[in-house]
Write a protein that holds these residues in place. Structure first.
Motif, PDB file in Angstrom:
ATOM      1  N   UNK A  56      61.111   7.570  62.852  1.00 36.18           N
ATOM      2  CA  UNK A  56      59.816   8.176  62.639  1.00 36.18           C
ATOM      3  C   UNK A  56      59.016   9.240  63.230  1.00 36.18           C
ATOM      4  N   UNK A  57      58.476  10.113  63.019  1.00 35.24           N
ATOM      5  CA  UNK A  57      57.647  11.059  63.940  1.00 35.24           C
ATOM      6  C   UNK A  57      56.296  10.283  63.629  1.00 35.24           C
ATOM      7  N   UNK A  58      56.024   9.833  62.653  1.00 34.23           N
ATOM      8  CA  UNK A  58      54.777   9.362  62.479  1.00 34.23           C
ATOM      9  C   UNK A  58      54.525   7.744  63.068  1.00 34.23           C
ATOM     10  N   UNK A  59      53.502   7.701  63.771  1.00 36.36           N
ATOM     11  CA  UNK A  59      53.422   6.456  64.365  1.00 36.36           C
ATOM     12  C   UNK A  59      54.296   6.411  65.835  1.00 36.36           C
ATOM     13  N   UNK A  60      54.809   7.514  66.205  1.00 37.80           N
ATOM     14  CA  UNK A  60      55.326   7.624  67.641  1.00 37.80           C
ATOM     15  C   UNK A  60      54.752   8.807  68.360  1.00 37.80           C
ATOM     16  N   UNK A  61      53.786   9.534  67.855  1.00 37.92           N
ATOM     17  CA  UNK A  61      53.247  10.380  68.718  1.00 37.92           C
ATOM     18  C   UNK A  61      51.653  10.089  69.111  1.00 37.92           C
ATOM     19  N   UNK A  62      51.124  10.125  70.326  1.00 37.87           N
ATOM     20  CA  UNK A  62      49.878   9.561  70.758  1.00 37.87           C
ATOM     21  C   UNK A  62      49.083  10.561  71.715  1.00 37.87           C
ATOM     22  N   UNK A  63      47.974  10.428  71.679  1.00 32.82           N
ATOM     23  CA  UNK A  63      47.110  11.135  72.427  1.00 32.82           C
ATOM     24  C   UNK A  63      47.376  10.694  73.985  1.00 32.82           C
ATOM     25  N   UNK A  64      47.561  11.411  74.627  1.00 33.29           N
ATOM     26  CA  UNK A  64      47.960  11.046  76.033  1.00 33.29           C
ATOM     27  C   UNK A  64      46.541  10.165  76.842  1.00 33.29           C
ATOM     28  N   UNK A  65      45.353  10.890  76.791  1.00 34.81           N
ATOM     29  CA  UNK A  65      44.428  10.449  77.599  1.00 34.81           C
ATOM     30  C   UNK A  65      43.543   9.162  77.081  1.00 34.81           C
ATOM     31  N   UNK A  66      44.004   8.983  75.660  1.00 36.32           N
ATOM     32  CA  UNK A  66      43.371   7.701  74.891  1.00 36.32           C
ATOM     33  C   UNK A  66      44.442   6.855  74.528  1.00 36.32           C
ATOM     34  N   UNK A  67      45.534   7.054  74.304  1.00 36.90           N
ATOM     35  CA  UNK A  67      46.629   6.233  73.780  1.00 36.90           C
ATOM     36  C   UNK A  67      46.568   5.928  72.517  1.00 36.90           C
ATOM     37  N   UNK A  68      45.821   6.938  71.769  1.00 37.12           N
ATOM     38  CA  UNK A  68      45.738   6.647  70.190  1.00 37.12           C
ATOM     39  C   UNK A  68      46.870   7.314  69.525  1.00 37.12           C
ATOM     40  N   UNK A  69      47.354   6.542  68.540  1.00 36.09           N
ATOM     41  CA  UNK A  69      48.393   7.254  67.533  1.00 36.09           C
ATOM     42  C   UNK A  69      47.843   8.439  66.789  1.00 36.09           C
ATOM     43  N   UNK A  70      48.471   9.571  66.505  1.00 36.93           N
ATOM     44  CA  UNK A  70      48.256  10.732  66.026  1.00 36.93           C
ATOM     45  C   UNK A  70      48.661  10.274  64.477  1.00 36.93           C
ATOM     46  N   UNK A  71      47.467  10.725  63.560  1.00 35.00           N
ATOM     47  CA  UNK A  71      47.417  10.623  62.095  1.00 35.00           C
ATOM     48  C   UNK A  71      48.548  11.559  61.573  1.00 35.00           C
ATOM     49  N   UNK A  72      49.107  11.091  60.345  1.00 36.30           N
ATOM     50  CA  UNK A  72      50.050  12.055  59.777  1.00 36.30           C
ATOM     51  C   UNK A  72      49.784  13.299  59.440  1.00 36.30           C
ATOM     52  N   UNK A  73      48.450  13.801  59.142  1.00 38.03           N
ATOM     53  CA  UNK A  73      48.242  14.993  58.981  1.00 38.03           C
ATOM     54  C   UNK A  73      48.400  15.894  59.995  1.00 38.03           C
ATOM     55  N   UNK A  74      47.956  15.344  61.224  1.00 36.76           N
ATOM     56  CA  UNK A  74      47.963  16.118  62.397  1.00 36.76           C
ATOM     57  C   UNK A  74      49.317  16.210  62.700  1.00 36.76           C
ATOM     58  N   UNK A  75      50.410  15.342  62.545  1.00 39.22           N
ATOM     59  CA  UNK A  75      51.825  15.639  62.881  1.00 39.22           C
ATOM     60  C   UNK A  75      52.172  16.801  62.027  1.00 39.22           C
ATOM     61  N   UNK A  76      51.872  16.773  60.962  1.00 32.03           N
ATOM     62  CA  UNK A  76      52.410  18.015  60.149  1.00 32.03           C
ATOM     63  C   UNK A  76      51.848  19.301  60.870  1.00 32.03           C
ATOM     64  N   UNK A  77      50.686  19.369  61.351  1.00 27.57           N
ATOM     65  CA  UNK A  77      50.149  20.474  61.976  1.00 27.57           C
ATOM     66  C   UNK A  77      50.897  20.870  63.265  1.00 27.57           C
ATOM     67  N   UNK A  78      51.364  19.765  64.155  1.00 27.24           N
ATOM     68  CA  UNK A  78      52.083  20.024  65.266  1.00 27.24           C
ATOM     69  C   UNK A  78      53.475  20.495  64.881  1.00 27.24           C
ATOM     70  N   UNK A  79      53.877  20.156  63.895  1.00 27.81           N
ATOM     71  CA  UNK A  79      55.475  20.498  63.233  1.00 27.81           C
ATOM     72  C   UNK A  79      55.229  22.012  62.949  1.00 27.81           C
ATOM     73  N   UNK A  80      54.269  22.327  62.028  1.00 30.92           N
ATOM     74  CA  UNK A  80      53.933  23.760  61.992  1.00 30.92           C
ATOM     75  C   UNK A  80      53.831  24.731  62.983  1.00 30.92           C
ATOM     76  N   UNK A  81      53.122  24.167  63.975  1.00 30.12           N
ATOM     77  CA  UNK A  81      52.837  24.923  65.164  1.00 30.12           C
ATOM     78  C   UNK A  81      54.061  25.317  66.026  1.00 30.12           C
ATOM     79  N   UNK A  82      55.106  24.201  66.093  1.00 30.49           N
ATOM     80  CA  UNK A  82      56.180  24.186  66.760  1.00 30.49           C
ATOM     81  C   UNK A  82      57.118  25.114  66.210  1.00 30.49           C
ATOM     82  N   UNK A  83      57.332  25.208  65.008  1.00 27.59           N
ATOM     83  CA  UNK A  83      58.228  26.011  64.116  1.00 27.59           C
ATOM     84  C   UNK A  83      57.885  27.441  64.177  1.00 27.59           C
ATOM     85  N   UNK A  84      56.581  27.653  64.441  1.00 28.84           N
ATOM     86  CA  UNK A  84      55.983  28.859  64.614  1.00 28.84           C
ATOM     87  C   UNK A  84      56.287  29.533  65.829  1.00 28.84           C
TER      88      UNK A  84
END
Length: 227
Positions: A56-84
């Motif tokens: 899954x994408x959820x739980x596999x995407x991390x902020x580089x400088x902190x190592x914190x996982x990205x929340x599901x709502x932000x993953x949706x934002x990344x996908x929308x930005x990518x498709x754009x």
């Protein structure tokens, strides 16, 4: 179903639905176009990273400088930005175009791209596919893929169908709509294969387009005598 496409594309889809020819239904991301690898590069350009620890994408995407996982709502934002802007990132999967052209020529098959993405991105994806010579008609929908196939089979429900996709749930949807479909699982990004959940009964895994072409060619040759 909610489609957002030009009148010409609608005409092509309607003609496809009236045909008796064998039908090859192709997912786009990870089947016809690379998705995971360019999405990883996209994330890195935004100071994030992808770790292939699960399917899954959820739980596999991390902020580089902190190592914190990205929340599901932000993953949706990344996908929308990518498709754009995905036409600036994605490239064809090796041998996809040549394999489809070969199957069309040898078996009289017709190809339709069935992509699970917001229909508002249809024009951008259509342009990307056309730029790479992948000019077959395309449906972009967020509805179940089996619903789209059912529409395509309304006139000739017994026409042979081959389906390629990377997600098991999409295979289930397709096989519910058309149980006789040749269902092939394909995933261009190899590192995720080890996390793949069990495939539904009747779905065969193929590693690349040359293998998929062989499977589809054999299937179409075997069904030719039944039509």
């Amino acid at each position: 179903m909610a489609f957002d496409m030009t009148a010409e594309e609608i005409r092509r889809i309607e003609a496809l639905a009236r045909s008796k020819s064998p039908l090859i239904v192709c997912d786009v991301d990870e089947v016809v176009l690379e998705f995971v690898a360019p999405f990883i590069r996209f994330l890195e350009s935004r100071e994030h990273e992808f770790r292939s620890d699960s399917f899954h994408l959820t739980g596999n995407i991390y902020v580089k400088n902190t190592g914190h996982p990205v929340e599901k709502k932000n993953i949706s934002r990344f996908l929308n930005d990518f498709f754009a802007e995905h036409d600036g990132w994605q490239t064809p999967v090796s041998e996809a175009r040549a394999s489809l052209q070969s199957l069309e020529a040898e078996h009289g098959a017709e190809v339709v791209f069935l992509t699970a993405m917001p229909p508002r991105h249809h024009a951008r994806r259509r342009g990307l596919l056309d730029a790479h010579g992948l000019t077959q008609p395309m449906i972009a929908t967020e509805d179940a893929k089996g619903q789209a196939l059912a529409v395509l089979l309304q006139t000739h429900p017994d026409r042979p169908v081959a389906f390629l996709d990377d997600l098991p749930a999409n295979h289930l949807s397709i096989l519910e709509a058309a149980p006789a479909t040749l269902a092939l699982h394909m995933m261009a990004y190899e590192p995720l294969r080890r996390h793949l959940p069990p495939l539904p009964d009747g779905v065969k895994s193929v590693k690349d387009w040359p293998q998929a072409r062989t499977e589809i060619s054999t299937f179409l040759a075997n069904t030719a005598g039944l039509r």
